[in-house]
Design a protein around this motif. Structure first.
Motif, short mmCIF file in Angstrom:
data_model
loop_
_atom_site.label_atom_id
_atom_site.label_comp_id
_atom_site.label_asym_id
_atom_site.label_seq_id
_atom_site.Cartn_x
_atom_site.Cartn_y
_atom_site.Cartn_z
N UNK A 72 35.81 34.73 45.94
CA UNK A 72 33.89 34.79 45.53
C UNK A 72 32.72 35.12 46.51
N UNK A 73 33.19 35.42 48.14
CA UNK A 73 32.13 35.79 49.10
C UNK A 73 32.32 37.16 48.72
N UNK A 74 32.94 37.65 48.05
CA UNK A 74 32.69 39.18 48.19
C UNK A 74 31.65 40.04 47.34
N UNK A 75 31.56 41.09 46.50
CA UNK A 75 30.32 41.57 46.06
C UNK A 75 30.87 42.28 44.90
N UNK A 76 32.84 42.15 44.67
CA UNK A 76 33.37 43.52 43.71
C UNK A 76 33.37 42.46 42.64
N UNK A 77 33.60 43.55 42.20
CA UNK A 77 33.54 42.95 40.40
C UNK A 77 34.62 42.05 40.08
N UNK B 276 35.36 40.09 41.79
CA UNK B 276 34.58 38.33 42.85
C UNK B 276 34.10 38.37 41.25
N UNK B 277 33.54 38.70 41.03
CA UNK B 277 32.79 38.18 40.29
C UNK B 277 32.98 37.82 38.22
N UNK B 278 33.83 38.26 38.43
CA UNK B 278 34.49 38.21 36.78
C UNK B 278 35.39 37.09 37.48
N UNK B 279 36.02 36.97 38.37
CA UNK B 279 36.62 35.49 38.69
C UNK B 279 35.03 34.02 38.89
#
Ligand code: GLU
Length: 563
Positions: free
Chosen positions: A356-361, A363-366
């Motif tokens: 969740x510290x990353x800006x990936x899709x 991570x956002x979904x999680x």
């Protein structure tokens, strides 16, 4: 009405702005609103600026729920005005030559999963295809084997599926090398390109002096022979390249005879056996042409590429697509660099691409951000060419609109402390699963004399609290030691005493729960029924929205979404 006290006017303006957009407003926005509506204050700009700061700080101190109730009670007309104005939906500006439909593309490099920086191009192109009708091509640009992660092919497709894009066809550039080779031959035949054997440094020096290198004037036949030799493995990496003939007098040295093909001996490509690779400007033009792309929307960082690419269109006599370049978008607070993310995953700093510290899709979904929120945030940003910084608050505000009506409410008590309440009978509390949807029913909490509450709620300054959906409790202090006594059920009494209404849990129903936030963990306990909300977003009352990630006999783990 706000009356004419500037302090009250500013506070209410800041509050209305915060309720409308979610997040705390900028001073400039509040001052602008106030000056527009109250011209008499314009002569007092300095006072107004100072008061605006205070007003924003006061608003920031309120929870999103309290902001709404405060605005409703202190300025009902300002609250009503929010829903009267039709939802401010940004419409994208028209595209020229789009009347009979469009063909557009999203062209990521498969170097990792998609992140929030990719979402803008992906969503804007998609929105235009939906607006005008037509084709939306996903083009995987994998002609630089140094920047290919074999796992990214599938990740990119999954991420786009999650985003809900209307992709109509998918092509992968490494499947198309022979098409590029054919077009290169044609380009050489037209005198638009040459095979250059100059040493890179030497070429650079000549280029700076606007001087042609000796290879530039080779006859077409020689170029064709050398091109065949390139394809036949007659050269090694670094010995040769194909260059596009541009204008050596172009004021920008980066435009002068840029390279279009190169040889790479290593690393091997994960999908094809190849030796000669097109560089991005060539493969992009070849495919935009071959795939019939009519409109290209991409970032301003591609403007120089657009200029380079036009030389290729000119040589080939092809029609140039319509280009739009949007401004740069700074994104703070998350890691976006693919190499940094990969290194962090490999060394165990991050748990994976969905940390969740990353800006990936992913991570956002999680974390419980809905793809529609990402889409709406990107549409609101639009295709303007001014440079902006991405606002997480706006994304959260978009997400809140989506999750608030659906998320069930539960109690989560961070850092719990057990208190025993004197004078209280056994009692069953029925708390609503959703405050504006009674049909969903209630949760049942059995009060039996002892409860858990957040330790942060008790300090010698606090003499009364209200346990939400239960009753009021007075706190008496004997030096540092508090004791707790039942104080009736009247909500009016609690309001009169300015008592905080706090979440609580019966000890026997408390289920261990950890909420992970990008800043760290909150540990505590929540209601047992939360385990039935696996992979869903719920609201932990007074804490914020969270996505329930796992539920095991050891307890529940949730990711913090936003307030
Ligand atoms: N694959 C390149 C990129 O992601 C090219 C995109 C484009 O031409 O718009 O930057």
């Amino acid at each position: 009405m706000a009356g004419d006290d500037p302090k009250e006017i500013l506070f209410l303006c800041a509050l209305q702005n915060a309720v409308k957009h979610g997040g705390v407003p900028q001073a400039g926005a509040v001052i602008g609103m106030v000056m527009g509506a109250h011209p008499e204050l314009r002569s007092r700009a300095k006072d107004v600026a100072a008061l605006a700061k205070e007003a924003i700080a006061d608003v920031a101190a309120l929870s999103p729920e309290d902001r709404i109730t405060t605005l409703q009670s202190r300025a009902p007309e300002m609250f009503a005005a929010l829903s009267e104005k039709h939802e401010h939906k940004k419409v994208l500006p028209d595209l020229e030559q789009a009347g009979s439909g469009v063909a557009m593309r999203f062209a990521p490099n498969p170097s990792g999963p998609l992140h929030i920086g990719h979402a803008r191009a992906a969503v804007l192109n998609d929105a235009y295809v939906k607006q005008y009708g037509g084709r939306y091509i996903l083009r995987i640009e994998d002609t630089d084997p140094k920047r290919v992660d074999p796992e990214a092919y599938a990740m990119v497709v999954e991420d786009l599926k999650w985003l809900g894009l209307g992709i109509t066809e998918t092509v992968t550039q490494s499947d198309r090398l022979s098409l590029y080779y054919d077009l290169c031959r044609q380009l050489i035949e037209r005198g638009g390109a040459y095979v250059c054997t100059c040493d890179n440094e030497h070429f650079k020096e000549l280029k700076q002096k606007k001087t042609a290198c000796p290879c530039r004037d080779q006859p077409v036949e020689k170029n064709l022979m050398m091109w065949t030799k390139m394809l036949d493995h007659g050269y090694h990496e670094g010995e040769v390249s194909v260059r596009i003939k541009t204008d050596l007098a172009n004021p920008d040295p980066a435009m002068r005879d840029f390279p279009a093909f190169r040889i790479l001996d290593a690393p091997p490509h994960p999908r094809v056996k190849a030796h000669v690779y097109p560089l991005m400007n060539f493969s992009v033009v070849a495919d935009d042409h071959l795939l019939g792309v009519t409109h290209v929307i991409r970032g301003k960082d591609h403007i120089a590429n657009t200029r380079r690419q036009k030389y290729i269109y000119d040589h080939m006599g092809w029609q140039v697509p319509v280009y739009r370049h949007y401004g740069r978008m700074g994104i703070e607070g998350v890691v976006l660099s693919t190499s940094q993310m990969r290194a962090g995953i490999n060394d165990g700093t991050y748990t994976g691409w969905d940390d969740i510290r990353l800006g990936t899709m992913r991570a956002l979904a999680r974390r419980g951000i809905s793809p529609d929120a990402v889409r709406n945030a990107m549409l609101a940003i639009g295709i303007g060419d001014t440079d902006i910084s991405f606002s997480w608050d706006n994304l959260y505000a978009e997400n809140r609109k989506i999750v608030d009506p659906v998320a069930n409410r539960y109690f989560f008590v961070p850092d719990p402390v057990e208190i025993t309440i004197g004078g209280a009978q056994k009692h069953t509390a029925h708390a609503m699963l959703h405050p504006s949807d009674a049909a969903r029913g209630t949760r049942t909490l059995e009060f039996d004399g002892t409860v858990l509450i957040p330790i942060s709620e008790i300090s010698p300054a606090v003499t009364m609290i209200r346990l939400k959906d239960l009753f009021n409790v007075t706190i008496t202090w004997d030096h540092e030691t508090p004791s707790f006594t039942y104080a009736g059920e009247s909500l009016a009494d609690a309001r009169a005493a300015k008592a905080r209404i706090i979440q609580w849990l019966p000890v026997q129903q408390a289920t261990p729960c950890t909420v992970l936030t990008p800043e760290g963990e909150m540990t505590g306990a929540c209601e047992p029924a939360v385990k039935n909300e696996l992979k869903k977003v719920v609201q932990f009352e007074r804490v914020g929205f969270v996505k329930i990630d796992s539920a095991t006999p050891d307890g529940i783990r949730a990711y913090f979404t936003h307030k």
